[in-house]
Design a protein around this motif. Structure first.
Motif, PDB file in Angstrom:
ATOM      1  N   ASP A 296      40.543  34.626  16.765  1.00  0.00           N
ATOM      2  CA  ASP A 296      40.023  35.792  18.075  1.00  0.00           C
ATOM      3  C   ASP A 296      40.018  36.089  19.187  1.00  0.00           C
ATOM      4  N   VAL A 297      40.194  36.630  19.931  1.00  0.00           N
ATOM      5  CA  VAL A 297      40.764  36.841  20.897  1.00  0.00           C
ATOM      6  C   VAL A 297      39.634  37.167  21.969  1.00  0.00           C
ATOM      7  N   HIS A 298      38.948  36.441  22.679  1.00  0.00           N
ATOM      8  CA  HIS A 298      37.343  36.756  23.723  1.00  0.00           C
ATOM      9  C   HIS A 298      37.942  36.688  24.888  1.00  0.00           C
ATOM     10  N   VAL A 299      37.201  38.252  25.317  1.00  0.00           N
ATOM     11  CA  VAL A 299      37.842  38.526  26.801  1.00  0.00           C
ATOM     12  C   VAL A 299      36.327  38.372  27.234  1.00  0.00           C
ATOM     13  N   ASN A 300      36.487  38.321  28.407  1.00  0.00           N
ATOM     14  CA  ASN A 300      35.365  37.661  29.811  1.00  0.00           C
ATOM     15  C   ASN A 300      35.936  39.029  31.450  1.00  0.00           C
ATOM     16  N   ALA A 301      35.063  39.704  30.873  1.00  0.00           N
ATOM     17  CA  ALA A 301      35.972  40.620  31.790  1.00  0.00           C
ATOM     18  C   ALA A 301      34.525  40.936  33.167  1.00  0.00           C
ATOM     19  N   THR A 302      34.767  40.062  33.802  1.00  0.00           N
ATOM     20  CA  THR A 302      33.903  40.386  35.167  1.00  0.00           C
ATOM     21  C   THR A 302      34.101  40.916  36.675  1.00  0.00           C
ATOM     22  N   PHE A 303      32.954  41.425  37.234  1.00  0.00           N
ATOM     23  CA  PHE A 303      33.448  41.996  37.627  1.00  0.00           C
ATOM     24  C   PHE A 303      34.057  40.831  39.381  1.00  0.00           C
ATOM     25  N   ASN A 304      34.532  39.771  39.495  1.00  0.00           N
ATOM     26  CA  ASN A 304      35.288  39.024  40.020  1.00  0.00           C
ATOM     27  C   ASN A 304      36.552  38.324  39.042  1.00  0.00           C
TER      28      ASN A 304
END
Length: 118
Positions: free
Chosen positions: A9-17
């Motif tokens: 699995d690839v987990h991409v966590n894209a926040t504003f920062n």
């Protein structure tokens, strides 16, 4: 020692920062990780699509060397580097089998923070 399978699995966590990419096996044990901050981007440059692309390529390279071939991608958050990260992972040689958005949506849970006064 983390067991590396062909599929993961690839987990991409894209926040504003920032953008954080974690590559795990199917049991959820982390094989490799990277972030825009780890790649040397600072400040507002961290939440650009290019920074996401560089970070995803870095994480994918380690996972590919460890023996991963296929991955399901889970994207979380409202950041700008979501597509760039996915594209970079598929270009690096890991076959993307599915893409799923797992952004948490409140069903009117917590009270939101008070409005910003600028």
């Amino acid at each position: 020692m983390v067991k590396v399978d062909v599929a993961g699995d690839v987990h991409v966590n894209a926040t504003f920062n920032n953008i954080i990419i974690s590559i795990t096996n199917k049991q959820g044990q982390v094989i490799s990780w990277s972030s825009a901050g780890k790649m040397g981007f600072k400040g507002s440059k961290k939440n650009t699509p290019y920074a996401a692309q560089v970070a995803a390529a870095d994480a994918a390279r380690v996972a590919l060397d460890a023996g991963m071939k296929r991955a399901d991608v889970y994207v979380k958050g409202p950041g700008s580097g979501r597509e760039g990260a996915i594209r970079s992972i598929s270009q690096s040689g890991i076959e993307v089998t599915s893409i799923k958005d797992v952004t948490p949506l409140p069903h009117n849970g917590c009270r939101p923070p008070k409005k910003r006064r600028v």
